[in-house]
Scaffold this motif. Structure first.
Motif, short mmCIF file in Angstrom:
data_model
loop_
_atom_site.label_atom_id
_atom_site.label_comp_id
_atom_site.label_asym_id
_atom_site.label_seq_id
_atom_site.Cartn_x
_atom_site.Cartn_y
_atom_site.Cartn_z
N ARG A 153 77.75 88.77 52.84
CA ARG A 153 78.88 89.51 52.29
C ARG A 153 79.07 90.79 53.08
O ARG A 153 78.14 91.26 53.75
N GLU A 154 80.25 91.35 52.98
CA GLU A 154 80.54 92.57 53.72
C GLU A 154 79.89 93.76 53.04
O GLU A 154 80.11 94.01 51.85
N ILE A 155 79.07 94.51 53.77
CA ILE A 155 78.41 95.67 53.19
C ILE A 155 78.98 96.99 53.73
O ILE A 155 78.74 98.04 53.15
N VAL A 156 79.72 96.91 54.83
CA VAL A 156 80.37 98.09 55.40
C VAL A 156 81.79 97.71 55.81
O VAL A 156 81.97 96.73 56.54
N GLY A 157 82.76 98.43 55.31
CA GLY A 157 84.14 98.13 55.63
C GLY A 157 84.59 98.79 56.93
O GLY A 157 83.96 99.74 57.41
N GLY A 158 85.68 98.28 57.48
CA GLY A 158 86.21 98.88 58.70
C GLY A 158 86.65 100.32 58.51
O GLY A 158 86.55 101.14 59.43
N GLY A 159 87.11 100.64 57.30
CA GLY A 159 87.50 102.02 57.01
C GLY A 159 86.32 102.97 57.07
O GLY A 159 86.45 104.11 57.51
N ASP A 160 85.16 102.50 56.61
CA ASP A 160 83.95 103.33 56.66
C ASP A 160 83.53 103.60 58.11
O ASP A 160 83.09 104.70 58.45
N VAL A 161 83.67 102.57 58.95
CA VAL A 161 83.33 102.72 60.37
C VAL A 161 84.21 103.78 61.02
O VAL A 161 83.75 104.66 61.75
N LYS A 162 85.52 103.69 60.75
CA LYS A 162 86.45 104.67 61.31
C LYS A 162 86.21 106.06 60.75
O LYS A 162 86.37 107.07 61.46
N ALA A 192 77.49 102.16 65.91
CA ALA A 192 76.23 101.90 65.21
C ALA A 192 76.49 101.38 63.79
O ALA A 192 75.84 100.43 63.34
N LEU A 193 77.45 102.00 63.09
CA LEU A 193 77.74 101.56 61.73
C LEU A 193 78.40 100.18 61.72
O LEU A 193 78.14 99.36 60.84
N ALA A 194 79.24 99.93 62.72
CA ALA A 194 79.87 98.61 62.83
C ALA A 194 78.82 97.53 63.08
O ALA A 194 78.87 96.44 62.49
N LEU A 195 77.84 97.83 63.94
CA LEU A 195 76.76 96.88 64.21
C LEU A 195 75.91 96.64 62.97
O LEU A 195 75.54 95.49 62.66
#
Length: 281
Positions: A197-206, A183-186
């Motif tokens: 621009r990127e508002i959520v990083g891959g680290g945040d998703v993990k 959900a956060l990745a989407l």
């Protein structure tokens, strides 16, 4: 499966001492992670050594909290002063573990089944929050280890995930991780498309996936909600204070997720009973 410990007396005191010692040991390990991971070094295979003279540190000089005080924060061999950060992190983790154990076993303001999963979540929050604050990244090794720990601990304490046996606990843990991480990745994909621009990083998703694996969907929902609101408020305040556009403000979202984890671990039971969070009941 839940810890069965009296609220008062010698048994509680023993648990609190154990929590303090365990916390200080994990705090020492966090110091190793903070130093070695950014440098690409192994956190397990290389023995502890002085970063100045390279001398291997003996076990009696590597006791968390106590060795720093005995040696006055210096290497026994080259007498180089160590950063006080090492002592602070060990003591902070020890106190945090001890306080959490007291909430679970003493005041019972936190469900007993959350003792070990919650302790792991607090450790993860400290580590991930530190990396995101100072390095603007959350290493995949940290999130991966937390995710694996969450599945194992959920199997041992399935009530955290709303399960009643080993299989359901592990399955619910993996499901919650996949749902919240997905959900956060989407959301991040949609946000990037809308705001360019990127508002959520891959680290945040993990990180949110690992949080769900450790604390269940209720904990993950609260943590994500808290981090989103707190991050928005902080970003708006900074934008107004610095006279900048909101979209120009960059904040480490993992720090807000870490704060949400700590708040849920210490007060989740109370928060779930609040009318504002009726969906968590």
């Amino acid at each position: 499966m839940t810890p069965d410990v009296p609220q008062h007396g010698a048994a509680l005191a023993v648990w609190l001492v154990f929590a303090f010692l365990a916390g200080s040991a994990f705090g020492s390990f966090l110091n190793v992670c903070f130093w070695r991971i950014p440098r690409g070094e192994s956190v397990v295979s290389t023995p502890s050594h002085c970063t100045t003279c390279g001398h291997k540190i003996a076990w009696f000089d590597n006791l968390p909290v106590f060795s720093f005080l005995v040696l006055r924060g210096r290497c026994r061999h080259c007498h180089t002063h160590y950063s006080a950060r090492y002592f602070v992190m060990e003591l902070l983790t020890a106190v945090l573990f001890c306080a959490f154990a007291f909430c679970v076993l003493g005041t019972r303001t936190t469900p007993p089944e959350l003792l070990f999963p919650g302790s792991a979540a607090l450790l993860f929050a400290l580590c991930a929050g530190y990396f995101d604050w100072f390095f603007r990244t959350i290493p995949h090794q940290i999130s991966g280890a937390a995710l694996a720990a969450g599945v194992v601990l959920s199997a041992l304490f399935p009530a955290v995930q709303g399960g009643n046996d080993v299989f359901s606990g592990a399955l619910f843990s993996l499901t919650a991780a996949a749902l919240f991480g997905g959900a956060l990745a989407l959301y991040g994909k949609i946000g990037k498309y809308c705001f360019r621009r990127e508002i959520v990083g891959g680290g945040d998703v993990k990180m949110i996936a690992a949080t769900a694996a450790l604390l269940g969907w209720k904990g993950a929902f609260f943590v994500l909600l808290f981090a989103s609101v707190a991050g928005t408020v902080a970003g708006t305040a900074i934008a107004l204070f610095r006279h900048r556009k909101f979209r120009e403000v960059q904040l480490p979202f993992g720090v807000f997720l870490a704060a949400g984890i700590a708040l849920w671990c210490f007060a989740g039971k109370i928060l779930a009973e609040n009318p504002l969070f009726f969906c968590l009941r």
